[in-house]
Design an enzyme around this catalytic site. Structure first.
Site, mmCIF file in Angstrom:
data_model
loop_
_atom_site.group_PDB
_atom_site.id
_atom_site.type_symbol
_atom_site.label_atom_id
_atom_site.label_comp_id
_atom_site.label_asym_id
_atom_site.label_seq_id
_atom_site.Cartn_x
_atom_site.Cartn_y
_atom_site.Cartn_z
ATOM 1 N N CYS A 160 0.810 -1.221 0.000
ATOM 2 C CA CYS A 160 0.000 0.000 0.000
ATOM 3 C C CYS A 160 0.841 1.267 0.000
ATOM 4 O O CYS A 160 0.306 2.369 -0.125
ATOM 5 C CB CYS A 160 -0.966 -0.021 1.179
ATOM 6 S SG CYS A 160 -2.127 -1.399 1.075
ATOM 7 N N CYS B 268 -13.135 1.034 8.638
ATOM 8 C CA CYS B 268 -12.294 0.472 7.567
ATOM 9 C C CYS B 268 -12.463 1.279 6.288
ATOM 10 O O CYS B 268 -13.574 1.663 5.931
ATOM 11 C CB CYS B 268 -12.698 -0.971 7.283
ATOM 12 S SG CYS B 268 -12.761 -2.019 8.749
ATOM 13 N N ILE C 103 -12.902 -0.373 -0.649
ATOM 14 C CA ILE C 103 -12.163 -0.938 -1.787
ATOM 15 C C ILE C 103 -12.458 -0.019 -2.968
ATOM 16 O O ILE C 103 -13.602 0.078 -3.413
ATOM 17 C CB ILE C 103 -12.639 -2.372 -2.106
ATOM 18 C CG1 ILE C 103 -12.551 -3.288 -0.879
ATOM 19 C CG2 ILE C 103 -11.904 -2.952 -3.303
ATOM 20 C CD1 ILE C 103 -11.166 -3.692 -0.469
ATOM 21 N N LYS D 53 -10.175 6.647 4.132
ATOM 22 C CA LYS D 53 -11.501 6.311 4.659
ATOM 23 C C LYS D 53 -12.643 6.837 3.789
ATOM 24 O O LYS D 53 -13.630 6.141 3.579
ATOM 25 C CB LYS D 53 -11.573 6.904 6.080
ATOM 26 C CG LYS D 53 -12.815 6.606 6.847
ATOM 27 C CD LYS D 53 -12.886 5.145 7.224
ATOM 28 C CE LYS D 53 -14.275 4.757 7.661
ATOM 29 N NZ LYS D 53 -15.203 4.606 6.556
ATOM 30 N N HIS E 16 -9.010 4.153 -1.183
ATOM 31 C CA HIS E 16 -7.694 3.515 -1.073
ATOM 32 C C HIS E 16 -7.458 2.507 -2.217
ATOM 33 O O HIS E 16 -7.503 1.305 -2.028
ATOM 34 C CB HIS E 16 -7.588 2.824 0.299
ATOM 35 C CG HIS E 16 -6.252 2.211 0.587
ATOM 36 N ND1 HIS E 16 -5.081 2.653 0.029
ATOM 37 C CD2 HIS E 16 -5.895 1.165 1.401
ATOM 38 C CE1 HIS E 16 -4.071 1.918 0.472
ATOM 39 N NE2 HIS E 16 -4.530 1.005 1.294
#
Lengths: 392, 392
Positions: A90, A211, A214, A333, A337
């Site tokens: 990442c 989390c 995606i 968030k 990401h």
């Protein structure tokens, strides 16, 4: 032969930057996203650039995309040029940027492109393969996944410092509030603390809304010699510090679960190179793959003392309008990401902020920005850059 | 701020190098191979090195291994240091080396490690995933695989220049002959032209014995500032030229099937940087994933004219003892091709050759060596380095 100071400070500039709106791009191919980010980047150069003539080399970041630079060559038309692909989980997009800066600092190239892209959706096999290579394999048999690896840090922090689940939730709330102002954000809606606490548990104490999503995305920047920057823009952004550091791969070999050691070390390198201190930072883009990562990073980046991350968010310091805004973009968030593209997109956001181009999410009077991007479960690596809108 | 000449020439040295014997290492983990290559590399430094104290950063090459540098940090004990992972398909090991050289040339680090490792066997899922990312995806539906992509070049070369299947076979024979002398080789046995021609067709005109094997391997080198090299050894090897270039991803967009354009361009960059010509090269390690790749590369690297690759091998020029030995190590064909580690291993072989340490396969009086490593089907990228045992 004369080899110079051990620093990028005042030697390298960013003169163009672009990205695509992050989101679920089922309608776009990897190549479509790459092209759009590239065109936005080229068009952002105030005084114009002739890419074929002036871009001499490329650093390309992706985790799951095409293995070599050939796709970038084809999509951009920069066929023949040197294209290095960097992949550091990442932290890919940041490390690609870092290597591009070093090549420019070495005097090998005057002007280079950094371009990163990730198609996360429409390819579950690739995602599992990629995450398999970024999660420690021995502990994996005990069901250590990305969320559970980070949850270990969260619970230990709660145990040692009395940090509360509500503190983590507040970070989600803040980043959604910021992201709602960002037209490039994947999830543009505000949420409340109770929304986070009511969302399903992914790996305790992490709720679904702790989390990051995606996300598909792509971003690009143009890096050049600082002394040539004014050829491209009257408002260049300078690279003043860069740091990269590692943890052991196996999480049981780590020294601490309340400190992310690679972030402390990467930040130390970057501050030292830039010759500044945490108090000099005006705003930061911080890796918030899960909310506790951001909370612990407040401490590891030196924004507050160890154990005081909860207090830091509780007091509103990292909000837009606060003393030290963190993730004005919305962070991973809310902005999203797309793993290999995230680091480069953080650089784009800092470029915009330092040029006063960030619209409703603008950090007023921002002169120095810090970028922080980690990779691998726990994390395994951390990369920090410091950028400014003036020569130091 | 003073930015220097656009060259690595005379600025960067290799002062240590090691690898593991290549082969089918079902008995060794990725970590085992990494550790063994690392220890061999550290022990090769004539005057010794304290890795913890002196190695400042690492460039790590792998295609399918762990995503970040955390595994390298753990295995080597270099925890905390900056570790960049480079992946550029089969050119990974060379591009990692290239980026390490640039960081040293930029004056950011005095001494760095390049380490590459690939576990090809015991993980068929990963191999398919990795190759999927290195083969053009649209043509893939028409069954373009690695051998068939390279076979297209072979047949076109046969058509245009009268190159014969026997010429390709002769390259396999030569490389096996060399590799039989190399204790680090995967396949240490001599073969004859008729063995190649009798072996099964993989993708016409490629026989099984025209194709390199699937090999596990690891290799490492220590790169440092040229002006500090004598601290580590009285026989440093200098990096004089580096080039990297790209093709379009889609093979139908390429200009030629008898020339591998990225090799021509990467070689041009490297020769220009080193300020030498092909005639100055004493020996070369050339990418022979399939035998036609080596034959076409004789031409593309300027060792002979376009179309004369067949004549070049027929006349025995690239044999040990010939005018320009190519692949004294045995090449990918006999030494082996652990994809991400291959480029670094080629640098190790050149280091040994230039220090007169190559035993029975020593190229007599070698002073300048060329390394050539391609990546992706066709190829998509090509990387060339030129190294010497004297400052130019």
């Amino acid at each position: 032969m004369s080899i110079e100071i051990r620093s990028l400070r005042n030697k390298v500039a960013v003169v163009g930057a672009g990205m695509i709106p992050f989101g679920e791009h089922y309608d776009k191919s990897f190549e479509d996203m790459l092209a759009e980010a590239y065109i936005n980047c080229i068009n952002s150069v105030d005084k114009g650039i002739d890419p074929q003539k002036e871009i001499e080399a490329v650093w390309y970041g992706t985790v799951m995309g095409p293995a070599t630079g050939a796709t970038v060559a084809e999509v951009t038309g920069l066929v023949g040029k040197p294209i290095t692909r960097v992949e550091n989980a990442c932290a890919t997009g940041s490390d690609a940027f870092r290597n591009a800066c070093m090549a420019v600092a070495a005097g090998l190239y005057d002007v280079v492109l950094v371009i990163s892209c990730e198609k996360m959706l429409d390819r579950p096999g690739g995602l599992i393969e990629a995450i398999g290579r970024a999660v420690p394999h021995y502990p994996w048999v005990y069901a250590i996944t990305m969320p559970s690896a980070f949850a270990l840090y969260a619970t230990r922090h709660m145990h040692e410092f009395g940090t509360k689940i509500e503190h983590f939730a507040m970070i989600a709330v803040k980043n959604h509030k910021h992201g709602a102002l960002n037209p490039y954000s994947h999830i543009r809606r505000e949420i409340k603390v109770e929304d986070v606490l009511k969302s399903p548990i992914v790996s305790w104490p992490l709720h679904l809304l702790d989390c990051c999503p995606i996300t598909d995305g792509a971003a690009a920047v143009i890096v050049c010699r600082a002394d040539l920057a004014k050829k491209y823009t009257d408002a260049p952004v300078y690279v003043q510090g860069s740091g990269l550091a590692t943890n052991p791969f196996l999480i049981h070999l780590r020294k601490s679960y309340v400190t992310m050691e690679p972030t402390v070390e990467a930040a130390r390198q970057a501050y030292k190179m830039a010759k500044i201190e945490p108090k000099d930072i005006d705003f930061a883009e911080v890796h918030d793959c899960f909310t506790p990562t951001e909370l612990i990073s407040y401490e590891d980046l030196g924004f507050c003392k160890k154990g005081e991350g909860g207090k830091f968010i509780e007091e509103g310091i990292p909000y837009l309008g606060g003393k030290l805004p963190v993730n004005p973009s919305g962070g991973l968030k809310s902005h999203g990401h797309p793993i290999g593209a995230t680091g480069t997109a953080q650089i784009v956001e800092i470029f915009w902020q330092l040029r006063n181009e960030a619209g409703k999410r603008q950090v007023e009077g921002a002169e120095i920005g810090l970028q922080h991007n980690i990779g691998g479960a726990g994390p395994q690596v951390s990369c920090v850059h410091i950028l400014s809108n003036k020569l130091f």
